[in-house]
Design a protein around this motif. Sequence first.
Motif, short mmCIF file in Angstrom:
data_model
loop_
_atom_site.label_atom_id
_atom_site.label_comp_id
_atom_site.label_asym_id
_atom_site.label_seq_id
_atom_site.Cartn_x
_atom_site.Cartn_y
_atom_site.Cartn_z
N ASP A 1 0.82 -1.22 0.00
CA ASP A 1 0.00 0.00 0.00
C ASP A 1 0.85 1.26 0.00
OD1 ASP A 1 -2.30 -1.50 -0.06
OD2 ASP A 1 -2.76 -1.26 2.08
N THR B 1 1.03 6.48 -6.95
CA THR B 1 -0.13 7.29 -7.35
C THR B 1 0.12 8.77 -7.13
OG1 THR B 1 -1.20 6.95 -5.20
CG2 THR B 1 -1.82 5.44 -6.98
N LYS C 1 -7.68 11.36 -3.13
CA LYS C 1 -8.15 10.01 -3.49
C LYS C 1 -7.04 8.98 -3.28
CE LYS C 1 -11.61 11.61 -6.75
NZ LYS C 1 -12.00 11.71 -8.16
N SER C 2 -5.81 9.36 -3.56
CA SER C 2 -4.69 8.45 -3.35
C SER C 2 -4.51 8.13 -1.87
CB SER C 2 -3.40 9.06 -3.90
OG SER C 2 -3.49 9.26 -5.28
N ASP D 1 -6.83 8.35 0.42
CA ASP D 1 -7.99 7.56 0.85
C ASP D 1 -7.85 6.09 0.45
OD1 ASP D 1 -9.20 9.71 2.05
OD2 ASP D 1 -10.52 10.15 0.34
N ALA D 2 -7.27 5.83 -0.71
CA ALA D 2 -7.17 4.46 -1.20
C ALA D 2 -6.02 3.70 -0.55
CB ALA D 2 -6.99 4.46 -2.72
#
Length: 81
Positions: A33, A40, A60-61, A63-64
């Motif tokens: 991760d 990302t 978003k990166s 969060d992911a």
Amino acid sequence: MNNLIIVAVVMTIGIIVGVMGSYNYQDVAHVRDQRNLQLTLEDCKTLFNEGLERDNCFEKSYDAFGTEEQKQQWKLGYTNP
């Protein structure tokens, strides 16, 4: 009686191997991760100019792939990728 002892030993070994595998998987998933987050964020820098779109991509990166601490730092503005 001997069969019961053998079964108990095999089950104990199986449980120990399962627990060790679980911890190893968590470590591997964390490293994966973090690497994905790094990639990302670099993609966001390449794809978008500074501004709202880039910030949305960063968010978003995180969060992911980010940890809870990284997400919190991003929301508070302490992180500058």
